[in-house]
Design a protein around this motif. Structure first.
Motif, PDB file in Angstrom:
ATOM      1  N   GLN A 251       9.435   3.215  20.433  1.00 26.25           N
ATOM      2  CA  GLN A 251       8.052   2.966  20.098  1.00 26.25           C
ATOM      3  C   GLN A 251       7.991   1.901  19.033  1.00 26.25           C
ATOM      4  O   GLN A 251       8.431   2.069  17.913  1.00 26.25           O
ATOM      5  CB  GLN A 251       7.387   4.257  19.594  1.00 26.25           C
ATOM      6  N   VAL A 252       7.461   0.796  19.378  1.00 26.70           N
ATOM      7  CA  VAL A 252       7.395  -0.317  18.447  1.00 26.70           C
ATOM      8  C   VAL A 252       6.143  -0.190  17.611  1.00 26.70           C
ATOM      9  O   VAL A 252       5.047   0.024  18.109  1.00 26.70           O
ATOM     10  CB  VAL A 252       7.382  -1.646  19.213  1.00 26.70           C
ATOM     11  N   GLY A 253       6.370  -0.327  16.321  1.00 27.92           N
ATOM     12  CA  GLY A 253       5.237  -0.339  15.414  1.00 27.92           C
ATOM     13  C   GLY A 253       4.470   0.952  15.373  1.00 27.92           C
ATOM     14  O   GLY A 253       3.273   1.004  15.614  1.00 27.92           O
ATOM     15  N   PRO A 254       5.117   2.007  15.072  1.00 32.86           N
ATOM     16  CA  PRO A 254       4.430   3.287  15.015  1.00 32.86           C
ATOM     17  C   PRO A 254       3.481   3.316  13.843  1.00 32.86           C
ATOM     18  O   PRO A 254       3.585   2.540  12.906  1.00 32.86           O
ATOM     19  CB  PRO A 254       5.567   4.293  14.818  1.00 32.86           C
ATOM     20  N   ALA A 255       2.612   4.252  13.926  1.00 34.10           N
ATOM     21  CA  ALA A 255       1.658   4.405  12.831  1.00 34.10           C
ATOM     22  C   ALA A 255       2.382   4.798  11.574  1.00 34.10           C
ATOM     23  O   ALA A 255       3.443   5.398  11.590  1.00 34.10           O
ATOM     24  CB  ALA A 255       0.606   5.459  13.201  1.00 34.10           C
ATOM     25  N   ALA A 256       1.777   4.444  10.489  1.00 33.85           N
ATOM     26  CA  ALA A 256       2.439   4.707   9.212  1.00 33.85           C
ATOM     27  C   ALA A 256       2.696   6.178   9.015  1.00 33.85           C
ATOM     28  O   ALA A 256       3.725   6.581   8.493  1.00 33.85           O
ATOM     29  CB  ALA A 256       1.564   4.155   8.069  1.00 33.85           C
ATOM     30  N   GLY A 257       1.786   6.966   9.426  1.00 38.20           N
ATOM     31  CA  GLY A 257       1.967   8.388   9.235  1.00 38.20           C
ATOM     32  C   GLY A 257       3.154   8.920   9.995  1.00 38.20           C
ATOM     33  O   GLY A 257       3.888   9.778   9.515  1.00 38.20           O
ATOM     34  N   GLU A 258       3.362   8.382  11.151  1.00 35.97           N
ATOM     35  CA  GLU A 258       4.486   8.852  11.943  1.00 35.97           C
ATOM     36  C   GLU A 258       5.803   8.475  11.306  1.00 35.97           C
ATOM     37  O   GLU A 258       6.732   9.249  11.252  1.00 35.97           O
ATOM     38  CB  GLU A 258       4.392   8.265  13.348  1.00 35.97           C
ATOM     39  N   THR A 259       5.869   7.288  10.813  1.00 39.89           N
ATOM     40  CA  THR A 259       7.112   6.895  10.181  1.00 39.89           C
ATOM     41  C   THR A 259       7.331   7.668   8.908  1.00 39.89           C
ATOM     42  O   THR A 259       8.452   7.991   8.561  1.00 39.89           O
ATOM     43  CB  THR A 259       7.100   5.400   9.872  1.00 39.89           C
ATOM     44  N   GLU A 260       6.273   7.948   8.252  1.00 37.68           N
ATOM     45  CA  GLU A 260       6.423   8.770   7.060  1.00 37.68           C
ATOM     46  C   GLU A 260       7.007  10.117   7.435  1.00 37.68           C
ATOM     47  O   GLU A 260       7.820  10.682   6.719  1.00 37.68           O
ATOM     48  CB  GLU A 260       5.069   8.956   6.380  1.00 37.68           C
TER      49      GLU A 260
ATOM     50  N   ALA B  99       0.815  -1.213   0.000  1.00 36.91           N
ATOM     51  CA  ALA B  99       0.000   0.000   0.000  1.00 36.91           C
ATOM     52  C   ALA B  99       0.844   1.257   0.000  1.00 36.91           C
ATOM     53  O   ALA B  99       0.426   2.278  -0.526  1.00 36.91           O
ATOM     54  CB  ALA B  99      -0.926   0.008   1.211  1.00 36.91           C
ATOM     55  N   ALA B 100       1.993   1.164   0.585  1.00 33.97           N
ATOM     56  CA  ALA B 100       2.814   2.361   0.725  1.00 33.97           C
ATOM     57  C   ALA B 100       4.091   2.215  -0.083  1.00 33.97           C
ATOM     58  O   ALA B 100       4.482   1.107  -0.463  1.00 33.97           O
ATOM     59  CB  ALA B 100       3.145   2.592   2.194  1.00 33.97           C
ATOM     60  N   ALA B 101       4.695   3.336  -0.337  1.00 36.14           N
ATOM     61  CA  ALA B 101       5.963   3.337  -1.050  1.00 36.14           C
ATOM     62  C   ALA B 101       7.056   2.815  -0.123  1.00 36.14           C
ATOM     63  O   ALA B 101       7.081   3.130   1.061  1.00 36.14           O
ATOM     64  CB  ALA B 101       6.294   4.741  -1.522  1.00 36.14           C
ATOM     65  N   CYS B 102       7.936   2.003  -0.690  1.00 39.60           N
ATOM     66  CA  CYS B 102       9.002   1.457   0.129  1.00 39.60           C
ATOM     67  C   CYS B 102      10.010   2.541   0.456  1.00 39.60           C
ATOM     68  O   CYS B 102      10.188   3.492  -0.308  1.00 39.60           O
ATOM     69  CB  CYS B 102       9.675   0.304  -0.586  1.00 39.60           C
ATOM     70  N   THR B 103      10.655   2.385   1.566  1.00 38.49           N
ATOM     71  CA  THR B 103      11.677   3.348   1.967  1.00 38.49           C
ATOM     72  C   THR B 103      13.009   2.670   2.272  1.00 38.49           C
ATOM     73  O   THR B 103      14.033   3.320   2.228  1.00 38.49           O
ATOM     74  CB  THR B 103      11.238   4.127   3.212  1.00 38.49           C
ATOM     75  N   VAL B 104      12.960   1.398   2.606  1.00 39.01           N
ATOM     76  CA  VAL B 104      14.200   0.680   2.899  1.00 39.01           C
ATOM     77  C   VAL B 104      14.159  -0.681   2.210  1.00 39.01           C
ATOM     78  O   VAL B 104      13.090  -1.190   1.852  1.00 39.01           O
ATOM     79  CB  VAL B 104      14.406   0.492   4.416  1.00 39.01           C
ATOM     80  N   TYR B 105      15.359  -1.223   2.057  1.00 38.00           N
ATOM     81  CA  TYR B 105      15.475  -2.563   1.493  1.00 38.00           C
ATOM     82  C   TYR B 105      16.158  -3.441   2.522  1.00 38.00           C
ATOM     83  O   TYR B 105      17.246  -3.126   3.006  1.00 38.00           O
ATOM     84  CB  TYR B 105      16.291  -2.530   0.207  1.00 38.00           C
ATOM     85  N   CYS B 106      15.495  -4.511   2.882  1.00 36.55           N
ATOM     86  CA  CYS B 106      16.068  -5.451   3.847  1.00 36.55           C
ATOM     87  C   CYS B 106      16.782  -6.552   3.089  1.00 36.55           C
ATOM     88  O   CYS B 106      16.157  -7.289   2.303  1.00 36.55           O
ATOM     89  CB  CYS B 106      14.971  -6.039   4.738  1.00 36.55           C
TER      90      CYS B 106
ATOM     91  N   CYS C 216       8.092  -0.395   3.417  1.00 36.19           N
ATOM     92  CA  CYS C 216       7.798   0.993   3.765  1.00 36.19           C
ATOM     93  C   CYS C 216       8.249   1.217   5.209  1.00 36.19           C
ATOM     94  O   CYS C 216       8.611   0.285   5.913  1.00 36.19           O
ATOM     95  CB  CYS C 216       6.314   1.285   3.617  1.00 36.19           C
ATOM     96  N   ALA C 217       8.217   2.433   5.627  1.00 38.90           N
ATOM     97  CA  ALA C 217       8.712   2.757   6.967  1.00 38.90           C
ATOM     98  C   ALA C 217       7.901   2.043   8.040  1.00 38.90           C
ATOM     99  O   ALA C 217       8.438   1.526   9.018  1.00 38.90           O
ATOM    100  CB  ALA C 217       8.670   4.272   7.168  1.00 38.90           C
ATOM    101  N   GLY C 218       6.613   2.021   7.832  1.00 36.63           N
ATOM    102  CA  GLY C 218       5.763   1.405   8.837  1.00 36.63           C
ATOM    103  C   GLY C 218       6.003  -0.084   8.952  1.00 36.63           C
ATOM    104  O   GLY C 218       6.153  -0.628  10.061  1.00 36.63           O
ATOM    105  N   CYS C 219       6.066  -0.748   7.810  1.00 37.09           N
ATOM    106  CA  CYS C 219       6.291  -2.186   7.834  1.00 37.09           C
ATOM    107  C   CYS C 219       7.697  -2.492   8.326  1.00 37.09           C
ATOM    108  O   CYS C 219       7.916  -3.494   9.021  1.00 37.09           O
ATOM    109  CB  CYS C 219       6.064  -2.771   6.441  1.00 37.09           C
TER     110      CYS C 219
END
Length: 422
Positions: free
Chosen positions: A166-175, A75-82, A90-93
């Motif tokens: 903070q574990v598992g922040p909301a997507a908006g916050e990580t964005e 759903a969201a644009a990726c920000t990191v590659y594991c 994405c940041a949230g995931c």
DNA sequence: TTCTAATTGCAGACCACAAAGGGCT
DNA sequence: AGAGCCCTTTGTGGTCTGCAATTAG
């Protein structure tokens, strides 16, 4: 004829230099413009972007039209590659997945290339303050000689909890957190009012907030300036260390201003810890878990100095603005990308954040690197003045006569005289 | 590995003079 | 209060120079 010649010759040269400077320093910003579909290029990618929009269901979420979609949430644009998972997140995931357990938190991740947003970043361009994949790096930095001079350092993989305690922040916050990195670039060029609008966080919140990307700013400008000083120096140390390891580049000094790096001993206070935390954030260094709850590759960190060749001459009007936060910058240079490590207010709504980012990008696009001429008439005189080895020379009577003859001849020919070009 | 010489890059100085600006009448 | 005069300061660009950093031997 010398007057005409000098004027004609100088203009294309100035134009070329300006274009070169802009291309060299703003190559990355141009890619941003393209990504924002202000300029729709990159035809080969469009089909996939449409798919991204369709996959996201047009859910109103702000998804970068160019970004690769997150492999987890889709759903969201990726920000990191594991690397361990071979997944783009994405940041949230990323926060959710890698905060799940200790093993997962050790997965090494790298930020996604800021230009194409489709491949893991491999290099950090210090001049552009952008993390780029090898392909984009090659494209951008082969554009012109100035761009080729951009100093790039390999990006260290990151691991650990990127998002504080903070574990598992909301997507908006990580964005927000990722958006902040871009927002950091703003400060070096924004005027004070706008900078304040970016910077003014709740001091009380800041003072206790351990989640602002792990680095804190107490809201005191002086303290912050100290951080900048130290950052600029220490980052050089880091890059030099890295260069020594990988490129055999001898270390440089920290600059002649004798900004002594702060020694963090056992008794270091909270502020120093904060500075060190931010510093390590910028450098992409991992924190010891006992001392900090996060580590992250600050691949978009702005503590980058530019050579004077890259930036040209400082407009005088801008000096006062720049000098506030760039006291260590050498005279005659713009240290645009060593802008302060400022965080955007996390309470901004997506609309507001988008507006600010757009405003920032517009300003970035409108950057002027050319020298500001306060008195055009003096410039004109200087250009027509006789020189000996570059120095102004006294005008002899012959010169004056020739000049007068030239002027009168030209006036007679044109019947209009010389109209200043400024 | 260390030292020395050569090369490269950069910041600042230099020059003359018109214009700006301040002080005074 | 405004005009005029005088003097000092400012700003302009191409080239050179000195210094530091880098590279080669």
């Amino acid at each position: 004829m010398p007057r005409v010649t000098s004027l004609i010759l100088s203009s294309p040269l100035v134009f070329f230099l300006q274009v070169s400077l802009i291309l060299a320093t703003n190559a990355h910003s141009l890619s941003y413009i393209a990504k924002d579909s202000i300029i729709e290029i990159g035809i080969g990618r469009e089909r996939e972007e449409v798919m991204l929009k369709e996959e996201s269901g047009g859910s109103g979420g702000v998804v970068n039209n160019w970004a690769r979609v997150c492999d987890t949430c889709r759903a969201a644009a990726c920000t990191v590659y594991c690397r361990a998972d071979s997944a783009y997140l994405c940041a949230g995931c990323d926060a959710r997945v890698h905060a799940a357990n200790r093993v997962a938190s050790r997965h090494e991740r790298v930020r996604v290339c800021e230009a194409c947003e489709r491949a893991p970043a491999a290099l950090l361009c210090k001049a552009d303050a952008a993390s780029l994949c090898t392909a984009c790096d090659a494209d951008i930095h082969s554009a012109n000689p100035l761009a080729r001079r951009h100093q790039r350092v390999p990006i260290l993989p990151i691991s650990g909890y990127l998002y504080g305690t903070q574990v598992g922040p909301a997507a908006g916050e990580t964005e927000d957190q990722f958006m902040t990195q871009e927002g950091e670039e703003t400060i070096g060029e924004e005027d004070e009012d706008e900078a304040a609008s970016w910077l003014l966080l709740n001091p009380a919140k800041n003072s206790n907030n351990q989640n602002n990307n792990g680095f804190l700013f107490g809201g005191e400008v002086d303290e912050y300036l100290d951080i900048v000083e130290y950052n600029s120096c220490a980052e050089n140390q880091y890059s030099d260390q890295y260069n020594q390891q990988h490129y055999s580049v001898p270390p440089k000094s920290c600059g002649g201003d004798s900004v002594v790096p702060i020694q963090y001993g056992e008794g270091k206070d909270h502020q120093q810890q904060q500075q060190q935390q931010y510093h390590n954030f910028q450098l992409g260094l991992e924190y010891e878990p006992a001392k900090a709850a996060y580590s992250y590759d600050g691949s978009v960190s702005q503590g980058v100095s530019m050579s004077s060749m890259d930036v040209g001459v400082v407009p005088e009007s801008a000096m006062s603005e720049i000098s506030i936060s760039h006291q260590s910058a050498s005279r005659g240079t713009i240290d645009l990308f060593s802008s302060p490590p400022i965080q955007m207010p996390s309470q901004l709504s997506p609309m507001e954040r988008e507006a600010r980012v757009l405003r920032y990008r517009e300003k970035k696009k409108a950057r002027k690197f050319e020298k500001t001429i306060r008195y055009a008439s003096r410039k004109a005189y200087a250009e027509t003045r006789p020189r000996i080895k570059g120095r102004f020379a006294k005008r002899t009577d012959v010169d004056v006569e020739v000049d007068q003859m030239f002027s009168s001849t030209l006036m007679a020919e044109t019947a209009y005289g010389i109209v200043p070009s400024f």
